[in-house]
Design an enzyme around this catalytic site. Structure first.
Site, PDB file in Angstrom:
ATOM      1  N   LYS A 102       0.849  -1.194   0.000  1.00 40.03           N
ATOM      2  CA  LYS A 102       0.000   0.000   0.000  1.00 40.03           C
ATOM      3  C   LYS A 102       0.884   1.242   0.000  1.00 40.03           C
ATOM      4  O   LYS A 102       1.670   1.448   0.919  1.00 40.03           O
ATOM      5  CB  LYS A 102      -0.913   0.019   1.221  1.00 40.03           C
ATOM      6  CG  LYS A 102      -1.784   1.266   1.192  1.00 40.03           C
ATOM      7  CD  LYS A 102      -2.526   1.514   2.454  1.00 40.03           C
ATOM      8  CE  LYS A 102      -2.883   2.996   2.485  1.00 40.03           C
ATOM      9  NZ  LYS A 102      -3.453   3.406   3.750  1.00 40.03           N
TER      10      LYS A 102
ATOM     11  N   ALA B  63      -9.483   5.489   5.223  1.00 37.66           N
ATOM     12  CA  ALA B  63      -9.207   6.577   6.188  1.00 37.66           C
ATOM     13  C   ALA B  63     -10.416   7.476   6.452  1.00 37.66           C
ATOM     14  O   ALA B  63     -11.238   7.725   5.573  1.00 37.66           O
ATOM     15  CB  ALA B  63      -8.038   7.438   5.723  1.00 37.66           C
ATOM     16  N   GLY B  64     -10.463   7.934   7.677  1.00 39.48           N
ATOM     17  CA  GLY B  64     -11.450   8.943   8.061  1.00 39.48           C
ATOM     18  C   GLY B  64     -12.764   8.395   8.583  1.00 39.48           C
ATOM     19  O   GLY B  64     -13.594   9.143   9.086  1.00 39.48           O
TER      20      GLY B  64
ATOM     21  N   ASN C 129      -8.651   2.104  10.635  1.00 37.24           N
ATOM     22  CA  ASN C 129      -7.779   1.790  11.777  1.00 37.24           C
ATOM     23  C   ASN C 129      -8.248   2.517  13.039  1.00 37.24           C
ATOM     24  O   ASN C 129      -8.642   1.922  14.035  1.00 37.24           O
ATOM     25  CB  ASN C 129      -6.338   2.182  11.407  1.00 37.24           C
ATOM     26  CG  ASN C 129      -5.301   1.773  12.423  1.00 37.24           C
ATOM     27  OD1 ASN C 129      -4.120   1.830  12.136  1.00 37.24           O
ATOM     28  ND2 ASN C 129      -5.673   1.344  13.613  1.00 37.24           N
ATOM     29  N   SER C 130      -8.216   3.866  12.981  1.00 40.92           N
ATOM     30  CA  SER C 130      -8.463   4.651  14.194  1.00 40.92           C
ATOM     31  C   SER C 130      -9.833   4.378  14.804  1.00 40.92           C
ATOM     32  O   SER C 130      -9.963   4.370  16.039  1.00 40.92           O
ATOM     33  CB  SER C 130      -8.351   6.142  13.885  1.00 40.92           C
ATOM     34  OG  SER C 130      -7.157   6.417  13.236  1.00 40.92           O
TER      35      SER C 130
HETATM   36  C1  LIG Z   1      -3.980   2.057   8.499  1.00 41.53           C
HETATM   37  C2  LIG Z   1      -3.780   2.711   7.214  1.00 41.53           C
HETATM   38  O1  LIG Z   1      -3.291   2.095   6.329  1.00 41.53           O
HETATM   39  C3  LIG Z   1      -4.103   4.156   7.007  1.00 41.53           C
HETATM   40  O2  LIG Z   1      -4.580   4.399   5.724  1.00 41.53           O
HETATM   41  C4  LIG Z   1      -4.909   4.882   7.975  1.00 41.53           C
HETATM   42  O3  LIG Z   1      -4.351   4.804   9.250  1.00 41.53           O
HETATM   43  C5  LIG Z   1      -6.381   4.571   8.035  1.00 41.53           C
HETATM   44  O4  LIG Z   1      -7.026   5.723   8.439  1.00 41.53           O
HETATM   45  P1  LIG Z   1      -7.923   5.817   9.751  1.00 41.53           P
HETATM   46  O5  LIG Z   1      -6.999   5.590  10.887  1.00 41.53           O
HETATM   47  O6  LIG Z   1      -8.498   7.188   9.688  1.00 41.53           O
HETATM   48  O7  LIG Z   1      -8.965   4.745   9.639  1.00 41.53           O
END
Ligand SMILES: CC(=O)[C@@H](O)[C@H](O)COP(=O)(O)O
Length: 269
Positions: A111, A198-199, A220-221
């Site tokens: 990635k 993300a987000g 992830n977050s």
């Molecule tokens: C884990 C990863 O590959 C990232 O693209 C990112 O950390 C994901 O974003 P969020 O933490 O906002 O879900």
């Protein structure tokens, strides 16, 4: 059986997706960072049902057997590791990081993310194009984090990226899908898998991404920063499955006036 058929002619239970010649059933990809401990990381990832996990090559211990290792809690025989370039702000850094990952672990499916400066860490698209070109030339299969920009996504696909991953919102923001219209446009025009990355802040936003028709969601977050990460991982699993079913089932049309759900005929006058 007929009632269970979806647009692809398979039952929802058989529904799967493919990237770079590998087939997966789970449409939820999760990160391995930001957890309180490696134990919690392992438990939450197991609860998420994910088959692919992203690993920040620059931040995670993958090689020092003297220190706690991610592999002891997230078994690489069970999960597909997807090394990422988190923390890279130039094309050169990103390319170097993934070359090191390939030397260390043999990973070819990667990635790519090249981030702009804080506070938004928005994808730096000129640097992303440069790194993608170098990595593809070098034989990598590149899944690429990108802006929610249909032209940029198409260009990355045409360069040979195996998946495009437009952001839902800035990494770690938990703001949900800030631009669903553009995400839909990217999804409708893509010939490679599209993953919203993300987000995402909570389960309904993961379901919303799947309802737009994307192939999978990466987050992830939202799990790691939840009060109960393992419970949120379960919620995300259910949400991604629900969103996928809803997409395949097809949303009813929006009516801008009421349409009584009970028939009018036979009413006692
Ligand atoms: C884990 C990863 O590959 C990232 O693209 C990112 O950390 C994901 O974003 P969020 O933490 O906002 O879900």
């Amino acid at each position: 059986m007929d009632g269970m058929q979806n647009q692809g002619g398979t039952t929802p239970d058989e529904d799967s997706w493919e990237v770079a010649g590998q087939r997966f059933r789970s449409r939820l990809i999760v990160g391995t960072g930001r957890y309180k401990s490696l134990e919690e990381t392992g438990e939450a990832i197991a609860a998420s049902g994910a088959e692919i996990v992203t690993v920040a090559v620059r931040r995670v211990n993958l090689s020092d057997p003297g220190a706690p290792m991610l592999q002891d809690f997230v078994d690489p025989k069970t999960y597909t590791y997807l090394p990422n370039t988190a923390g890279c702000h130039t094309a050169q850094d990103a390319v170097r990081t993934l070359r090191l990952a390939r030397e260390a672990g043999g990973w070819n499916l990667v990635k790519l993310e090249v981030l702009g400066p804080p506070p938004f860490l928005y994808p730096d698209m000129p640097a992303t194009f440069e790194a993608a070109e170098a990595l593809i030339k070098d034989g990598f299969q590149v899944m690429v984090y990108c802006a929610d920009d249909p032209l940029a996504a198409k260009r990355l696909e045409e360069m040979g990226c195996v998946a495009v991953m437009p952001l839902g919102a800035p990494i770690g923001s938990g703001l949900g899908l800030t631009n669903p219209f553009m995400l839909r446009s990217i999804i409708q025009n893509a010939k490679v898998p599209v993953l919203v990355d993300a987000g995402i802040g909570t389960a309904s936003e993961a379901a919303q991404a799947m309802e737009l028709g994307c192939d999978a969601v990466l987050l992830n977050s939202a799990i790691a920063h939840a009060r109960e990460p393992v419970r949120m991982a379960r919620a995300m699993k259910a949400a991604v499955e629900a969103g996928r079913h809803a997409y395949l089932a097809g949303r009813m049309p929006r009516n801008y006036s009421a349409d009584a759900s009970s028939p009018m005929s036979g009413l006692i006058k």
